[in-house]
Design a protein around this motif. Sequence first.
Motif, PDB file in Angstrom:
ATOM      1  N   PRO A  66      49.220 -17.536   4.088  1.00  0.00           N
ATOM      2  CA  PRO A  66      50.941 -17.457   4.701  1.00  0.00           C
ATOM      3  C   PRO A  66      51.113 -17.416   6.135  1.00  0.00           C
ATOM      4  N   PRO A  67      52.478 -19.102   6.137  1.00  0.00           N
ATOM      5  CA  PRO A  67      52.410 -19.571   7.340  1.00  0.00           C
ATOM      6  C   PRO A  67      52.964 -17.999   8.236  1.00  0.00           C
ATOM      7  N   LYS A  68      53.543 -17.436   7.371  1.00  0.00           N
ATOM      8  CA  LYS A  68      54.731 -16.308   8.687  1.00  0.00           C
ATOM      9  C   LYS A  68      53.241 -15.704   9.150  1.00  0.00           C
ATOM     10  N   THR A  69      52.223 -15.277   8.391  1.00  0.00           N
ATOM     11  CA  THR A  69      51.243 -14.105   8.659  1.00  0.00           C
ATOM     12  C   THR A  69      50.355 -15.315   9.690  1.00  0.00           C
ATOM     13  N   ALA A  70      50.132 -16.414   9.833  1.00  0.00           N
ATOM     14  CA  ALA A  70      49.713 -16.960  10.596  1.00  0.00           C
ATOM     15  C   ALA A  70      50.458 -17.312  11.887  1.00  0.00           C
ATOM     16  N   LEU A  71      51.457 -17.309  11.754  1.00  0.00           N
ATOM     17  CA  LEU A  71      52.563 -17.312  13.414  1.00  0.00           C
ATOM     18  C   LEU A  71      51.984 -16.138  14.034  1.00  0.00           C
ATOM     19  N   ILE A  72      52.276 -15.221  13.266  1.00  0.00           N
ATOM     20  CA  ILE A  72      52.711 -13.856  13.720  1.00  0.00           C
ATOM     21  C   ILE A  72      51.032 -13.453  14.435  1.00  0.00           C
ATOM     22  N   VAL A  73      50.233 -13.880  14.045  1.00  0.00           N
ATOM     23  CA  VAL A  73      48.671 -14.091  14.457  1.00  0.00           C
ATOM     24  C   VAL A  73      48.611 -14.948  15.848  1.00  0.00           C
ATOM     25  N   LEU A  74      48.786 -16.165  15.903  1.00  0.00           N
ATOM     26  CA  LEU A  74      49.061 -17.060  16.945  1.00  0.00           C
ATOM     27  C   LEU A  74      49.774 -16.138  18.134  1.00  0.00           C
ATOM     28  N   ALA A  75      50.921 -15.390  18.086  1.00  0.00           N
ATOM     29  CA  ALA A  75      51.598 -15.129  18.953  1.00  0.00           C
ATOM     30  C   ALA A  75      51.443 -14.441  19.063  1.00  0.00           C
ATOM     31  N   ALA A  76      50.518 -13.107  18.588  1.00  0.00           N
ATOM     32  CA  ALA A  76      50.274 -12.061  19.964  1.00  0.00           C
ATOM     33  C   ALA A  76      48.821 -12.101  20.207  1.00  0.00           C
ATOM     34  N   TRP A  77      48.372 -13.748  19.700  1.00  0.00           N
ATOM     35  CA  TRP A  77      47.049 -14.148  20.875  1.00  0.00           C
ATOM     36  C   TRP A  77      47.525 -14.460  22.342  1.00  0.00           C
ATOM     37  N   ILE A  78      48.931 -15.684  22.036  1.00  0.00           N
ATOM     38  CA  ILE A  78      49.142 -15.712  23.483  1.00  0.00           C
ATOM     39  C   ILE A  78      49.799 -14.672  23.582  1.00  0.00           C
ATOM     40  N   MET A  79      50.231 -13.781  23.246  1.00  0.00           N
ATOM     41  CA  MET A  79      51.051 -12.596  24.232  1.00  0.00           C
ATOM     42  C   MET A  79      49.875 -11.502  24.832  1.00  0.00           C
ATOM     43  N   VAL A  80      49.022 -11.773  23.988  1.00  0.00           N
ATOM     44  CA  VAL A  80      47.722 -10.632  24.427  1.00  0.00           C
ATOM     45  C   VAL A  80      46.823 -11.559  26.118  1.00  0.00           C
ATOM     46  N   PHE A  81      46.758 -13.064  25.841  1.00  0.00           N
ATOM     47  CA  PHE A  81      45.983 -13.802  27.039  1.00  0.00           C
ATOM     48  C   PHE A  81      46.581 -13.978  27.769  1.00  0.00           C
ATOM     49  N   ASN A  82      47.891 -14.453  27.665  1.00  0.00           N
ATOM     50  CA  ASN A  82      48.115 -14.565  28.855  1.00  0.00           C
ATOM     51  C   ASN A  82      48.953 -13.220  29.327  1.00  0.00           C
ATOM     52  N   SER A  83      49.497 -12.493  28.638  1.00  0.00           N
ATOM     53  CA  SER A  83      49.310 -11.015  29.986  1.00  0.00           C
ATOM     54  C   SER A  83      48.088 -10.474  30.849  1.00  0.00           C
ATOM     55  N   LEU A  84      47.264 -10.822  30.496  1.00  0.00           N
ATOM     56  CA  LEU A  84      45.202 -10.886  30.962  1.00  0.00           C
ATOM     57  C   LEU A  84      45.126 -11.810  32.070  1.00  0.00           C
ATOM     58  N   SER A  85      45.654 -12.613  31.930  1.00  0.00           N
ATOM     59  CA  SER A  85      45.576 -14.123  33.232  1.00  0.00           C
ATOM     60  C   SER A  85      46.577 -13.137  33.793  1.00  0.00           C
ATOM     61  N   ALA A  86      47.470 -11.557  34.626  1.00  0.00           N
ATOM     62  CA  ALA A  86      47.595 -11.253  35.024  1.00  0.00           C
ATOM     63  C   ALA A  86      47.351 -11.116  35.985  1.00  0.00           C
ATOM     64  N   VAL A  87      46.216 -10.144  35.420  1.00  0.00           N
ATOM     65  CA  VAL A  87      44.481  -9.646  36.206  1.00  0.00           C
ATOM     66  C   VAL A  87      43.454  -9.918  36.706  1.00  0.00           C
ATOM     67  N   ALA A  88      44.372 -11.238  36.710  1.00  0.00           N
ATOM     68  CA  ALA A  88      42.981 -12.435  37.350  1.00  0.00           C
ATOM     69  C   ALA A  88      42.735 -11.862  38.144  1.00  0.00           C
ATOM     70  N   ASN A  89      41.334 -12.461  39.445  1.00  0.00           N
ATOM     71  CA  ASN A  89      41.024 -12.363  40.179  1.00  0.00           C
ATOM     72  C   ASN A  89      40.083 -13.047  41.282  1.00  0.00           C
ATOM     73  N   ASP A  90      40.334 -14.617  41.012  1.00  0.00           N
ATOM     74  CA  ASP A  90      39.190 -14.874  41.654  1.00  0.00           C
ATOM     75  C   ASP A  90      39.635 -16.526  39.990  1.00  0.00           C
ATOM     76  N   TYR A  91      38.490 -17.060  40.663  1.00  0.00           N
ATOM     77  CA  TYR A  91      38.712 -18.713  40.254  1.00  0.00           C
ATOM     78  C   TYR A  91      38.638 -18.353  38.996  1.00  0.00           C
ATOM     79  N   TRP A  92      37.335 -18.184  38.415  1.00  0.00           N
ATOM     80  CA  TRP A  92      36.775 -18.458  37.326  1.00  0.00           C
ATOM     81  C   TRP A  92      37.263 -17.734  36.542  1.00  0.00           C
ATOM     82  N   SER A  93      37.490 -16.549  36.374  1.00  0.00           N
ATOM     83  CA  SER A  93      38.461 -15.412  35.629  1.00  0.00           C
ATOM     84  C   SER A  93      39.563 -15.788  34.672  1.00  0.00           C
ATOM     85  N   LEU A  94      40.400 -16.299  36.160  1.00  0.00           N
ATOM     86  CA  LEU A  94      41.563 -16.974  36.151  1.00  0.00           C
ATOM     87  C   LEU A  94      41.524 -18.791  35.024  1.00  0.00           C
TER      88      LEU A  94
END
Length: 391
Positions: A66-94
């Motif tokens: 269902p489109p609503k379910t798919a969009l929630i999954v995608l939004a969660a993905w966006i939230m998680v990996f952008n939050s993790l970008s905040a702790v990147a400590n070098d060129y390759w990790s970021l």
Amino acid sequence: MQKGLIALAIGAFTIGMTEFVMMGILPDLAASLKISIPEAGHFISAYALGVVVGAPFLTVMLQNKPPKTALIVLAAWIMVFNSLSAVANDYWSLLILRFLSGLPHGTFFGIGAVVAGKLAKEGKTAQAIAVMFSGLTIANVVGVPLGTYIGHYIDWRITFCIVGVIGLLTIVSIIYWLPKFESNENSSFKKDLAIFKRVDLWLVLAIAIIGTGGFFSWYSYIAPLFTEVSKFDAGAVTYLMVVAGLGMTFGNFLGGKLSDTYSPLMATIGLLIGMCIVLMLLTFVADNQITVTVMTFVIGAVAFAIVAPVQIMMMQSAKGAEILGSSISPAAMNAGNALGAYLAGIPLTMGYGYTSPDWVGFALAFVGILIALALFFHRKQKETTLITCKA
């Protein structure tokens, strides 16, 4: 305005902020990670590559949900990996985290565009899609300048934390505001792949990649252009990003209006011609602070006016597989992002000035015009053939 469209716009805001804030904090990232500005430009390309890879992959994974379910999954993905970008400590990790952050981008807009079309009033599809994309442009008015300011004066890591928080807000707004639509159980990826046999679709893809690459050639290196050529203080970049965002917001709604009023293809041709003109003019006035500020608004407006007509052309060319077609349109534009950022970086590494990316952008936009004209004549030929066959 329907709350469902607002929910989609919030998601677009999150995506717009994470994608475009990189341009504003590029010098700060380079200094923090002890790399050159052209190397920091690879983070822009990595995100764009993630969009290109993720669009077909995640569309296959989620197309029967269902489109609503798919969009929630995608939004969660966006939230998680952008939050993790905040702790990147070098060129390759970021670099890796930027790639992963980009994966859901195309599919979110692809599914979102189809949902926006279902929410639209009769004859207002392009304008409904423009409302969704308004979140992306408003991000350039509010989110990107804020993130640029924080990245320059405090810490770029906080910028990515903010993106994560807005990603959480996207999830909540989708849950409570977006209506439920039935999943497309009859959708088949194998059947959808047939759209890639259509010449129209490949020409639209080429327009999105090469034509919009012209904009990203300029925008990827906008911060050093302002500071090194126009001689603005580094702190002024925040306010100039607001000007660019206002232009994008105006252009986004202009593109939706043009698409519903005229042919999306003719609107695209005219806008690409306009992009060539303004990018060329910029190279002659970049050392004047007043003129470059005006041109920043104009270029942002012209470039983002192309988004809605290209999205509509892609959905038309992918008839029968609209979600896949709609998702690969943002992917194609981000391929243009990667292409523009990469090609524009070449003259910089060769020692040319920060106006050289604008000439690269001019060349790409010009090639986009030629491809759009090829699509125009291809469609004319199809119409002639169809009339002859009926006769």
